[in-house]
Structure formats: C-alpha cells, structure tokens
Design a protein around this motif. Structure first.
Motif, PDB file in Angstrom:
ATOM      1  N   GLN A 191      -2.428   8.717   1.946  1.00 33.97           N
ATOM      2  CA  GLN A 191      -2.405   7.267   1.754  1.00 33.97           C
ATOM      3  C   GLN A 191      -1.095   6.672   2.273  1.00 33.97           C
ATOM      4  OE1 GLN A 191      -3.203   7.526  -2.495  1.00 33.97           O
ATOM      5  NE2 GLN A 191      -5.201   6.535  -2.200  1.00 33.97           N
TER       6      GLN A 191
ATOM      7  N   GLY B 251       0.192   4.024  -3.471  1.00 33.20           N
ATOM      8  CA  GLY B 251      -0.718   5.161  -3.368  1.00 33.20           C
ATOM      9  C   GLY B 251      -0.288   6.327  -4.240  1.00 33.20           C
TER      10      GLY B 251
ATOM     11  N   ALA C   4       0.830  -1.208   0.000  1.00 30.94           N
ATOM     12  CA  ALA C   4       0.000   0.000   0.000  1.00 30.94           C
ATOM     13  C   ALA C   4       0.863   1.256   0.000  1.00 30.94           C
ATOM     14  CB  ALA C   4      -0.927  -0.007   1.212  1.00 30.94           C
TER      15      ALA C   4
END
Length: 413
Positions: free
Chosen positions: A102, A97, A93
């Motif tokens: 994020q 992003g 992740a």
C-alpha cells in the motif's frame, strides 16, 4: 499615458498560483519530514528504505516527461487542478496504510503526480512572468518555501505530540485540498502565448516566436539543465546531511543539530521573497552569479567550520545563495524558448530529480570513503560551475531578417 499595470485577471492568476505553490510546499514537507514515522509504521528496513525514496524522484521524472506531451492538448492549469488533489490524497494514503504494498502504491502515485504538478506549476509561472513583463518567479518559489516551513512545523508538532500519521495528515489534507481546488479556478491560462499552449492575455498571438518556432533543442537548454541538477545536489546535501554533519563532525548537541535545516528554510524564504527585486534591478545573470558565489562560500564555511555555530552560519549563507538558482533557471528556459516554454520547463524539471537522486548518495559515499568536510567541497565546486553558465540566464529571442528567432544572450531581468 499608457497604464502598464497587470489587469485583475493576471493579479488573480498570480495569487492563485502562489497558493498552489504554498500547498505543494506544505504537502512535500509533511512527507519528507515524517519518513522515519513511515518507516516505523510499515516496518521497512534501513536497506529497503532507499529504494522507496529513490522511486519517488524517478517516477516524478516520468510524470514531468508525460506532462510535456499532455499540455499539447490540455492547458497546464487544468493539469495542475487535476493532479494537486491527487498528490495530497496520495500523502494521506501513504500515512494510512498497513501493508508495504500500500505504501509502494501511494508513493508511486505521489511520484508520478508530483512530477506533473511541479512541471505544470512552473509552466504557469513562466507564462505569467512573461505576461507581467517583469520578474515574479522567485515569489512563487517563496510561497513554496513558506509552505515547506508550515508543513515542517506541523510535522514537528505531530512528532512532539506522538500523533499517528493518519491523525496528522487527514485534517491537513481535508483543509488544503479545497483551498487548492478553489484557487485553481483563477489560474491565468489565458495569459499564455501560442507556443505555451494557449492565447495571449488580449486574445492575440501572445509570446513571440509562435507555434511554428515551438521546438526545443537540448543543446542550448543543457547549461540550464546542469545548473538545475547542481542546485538540487546542493539542496539535497543540506536537507539530508546538515544534522548529521553538525552532530558527528562539529560535535553539536542533538537539539542543535536540527537547527541548520530550519535556518536554511527560513533564509531560502527570505532570499526568494526579495530576489525578484534584485532581478529587476541588476538582471537575472547577475543575481545568479551572486547566488552561486554566496552558496559556494556557504559550503566553504561549513567545510572549514571549527564549531557548530560557524557551521550554522555556513548553512545560512547556503540558503541565501541556493534559493535563487532554481526559480531563475525555470525563468531562463522560458526566455530562451518563448515559443515552446512548456516543453522547455518540462524537460528542465527532470533535472530537479536528477540532482535530488545524485546529491545525497554522492555526499554520503564521499563522506564514508574520505571525510564529510571534504565531501562538502564537491557540491561547492558544482555550484561554482554555475558561474560558467550564468550568461544563459540572460537568454532572450533575437529576431532576424528571415522572420525566425534564434537565441541570443543579454543580461535582462
């Protein structure tokens, strides 16, 4: 003649835990070695970047504290099986992003879960070492070092080929998560005593001391906490400043400046691979003393080095010396509190992050205000303080006539 060899359950548990250490070493290396790429991806300024980086160890400390209470109800093996995939997915992740928020969320999740992961892995390692009846803790950390080398190598390939972070991270996470999840099926939680949070390998009471003695006092644990912090101050000095030191102080080339950390990682792996044999032969306290002297000698060589090649010799000595301190500190906490090793490991693990937070800014501030040669003498002095506390690494429970256990200090492996 009684067969004292560990049974299949313990052997499988040892192998599966080593796999988890390897996976975590690779994941962590894939994060820290690609921080410049993360900074570029999200457009983070040099002033803001340290805040993001400092948040990870702070939240990891929170995760470690939370795990101390969580394992009173859930076995560490279940915690580890649950958080290791989350740590890996948080890495993906972070690299996938497009907005700063994020990245902030991904790093927050990474920090919280990596604290729980570090604590639960070492809890299992301490209890397995007790069940084995001999030193095996350094072997788990050797697997972590091997994973770090693999992760850093893959990160180098990604940087060399100019791969976007999602392209680099996605296939690796897709491969590592199932490996860790499957290996977790064989965690030897049944090798744990009642003070750890489970039953012994024979279904009996397991560790000496029992739950009724499962109280951790910070006073006897404090020397180990200090050693843990000092070791990570030394480690973060190498990881954050070795390249700059060689290039700016010892006037090496850009290419040569990248070598010391790789050498440090390799010598860390070698030292940990053979360290358990030293503990079994000479005792934990003797190995810790030797490691502290070797690491201090490494810092002294680095500080006095006339050129880059002598400096690399110093970083080599550092790897061989520092590598034994952290695993033996966890093992010593387990011996000191056999009826509450989970709580002792969780509290001790916090000082991993304390050292990481202090080390890099400390050396940077001293280097800027004074000079970097002098700055290297500070972690050297802190590592030498470990000699004062080396007796704590032989701590073992002593049973008195009233049936209670109190710490005594002996030189055991």
């Amino acid at each position: 003649m009684t067969d004292t060899r560990p049974g299949p359950r313990l052997r499988h548990g040892r192998a599966s835990l080593a796999i988890s250490f390897f996976v975590q070493g690779a994941i962590f290396a894939l994060l820290v070695t690609r921080i410049p790429a993360l900074q570029d991806r999200y457009g983070i300024s040099d002033g803001l970047l340290p805040l993001f980086l400092a948040a990870v160890p702070v939240l990891a400390g929170v995760g470690s504290v939370t795990t101390e209470h969580l394992v009173k109800r859930v076995r560490p093996g279940r915690v580890l099986r649950g958080v290791q995939p989350v740590v890996s997915l948080a890495l993906l992740a972070a690299g996938s992003g497009s907005a700063v928020w994020q990245l902030a969320v991904a790093l927050a999740v990474f920090g919280l879960t990596v604290g729980a992961l570090d604590a639960s892995m070492n809890m299992l390692g301490v209890s397995l070492q007790r069940a084995y009846g001999r030193s095996i803790m350094l072997g788990f950390h050797a697997a972590y070092s091997l994973g770090g080398i693999a992760g850093a190598s893959l990160a180098w390939v990604g940087a060399h080929e100019d791969l976007p972070l999602p392209v680099l991270y996605a296939p690796l996470v897709a491969a590592l998560v199932p490996v860790a999840f499957i290996a977790g099926r064989w965690f030897a939680d049944d090798a744990r005593g009642p003070g750890d949070g489970g039953t012994g390998p024979d279904g009996g009471t397991g560790a000496a001391g029992g739950a009724e003695h499962g109280v951790v006092s910070m006073r006897p644990l404090l020397p180990l906490c200090l050693v843990m912090a000092f070791a990570y101050i030394g480690d973060s000095t190498v990881s954050n400043w070795s390249a700059k030191y060689l290039e700016d102080v010892l006037y090496s080339s850009d290419q040569l400046a990248t070598v010391p950390y790789n050498v440090y990682m390799v010598t860390t792996l070698l030292g940990r691979s053979f360290g358990d044999l030293g503990v079994r032969r000479f005792g934990a306290a003797a190995v810790v003393r030797a490691g502290a002297l070797l690491a201090a000698g490494g810092f002294a060589v680095v500080a006095a080095a006339p050129g880059a090649w002598v400096g690399m010799l110093g970083f080599t000595l550092l790897g061989l010396g520092l590598c034994v301190l952290v695993p033996q500190t966890f093992a010593a906490a387990g011996r000191l509190f056999p009826g509450a090793s989970d709580a002792a490991v969780a509290r001790l693990n916090i000082f991993n992050y304390v050292g990481f937070l202090i080390g890099s800014p400390l050396v940077g501030a001293l280097g800027g205000a004074w000079n970097y040669r002098g700055a290297m003498l500070v972690p050297m002095a802190l590592v030498l303080v470990t000699l004062v506390y080396a007796r704590s690494f032989g701590a073992a429970p002593a049973r008195y006539g009233d049936g209670h256990e109190r710490p005594r200090t002996v030189d055991v492996g």
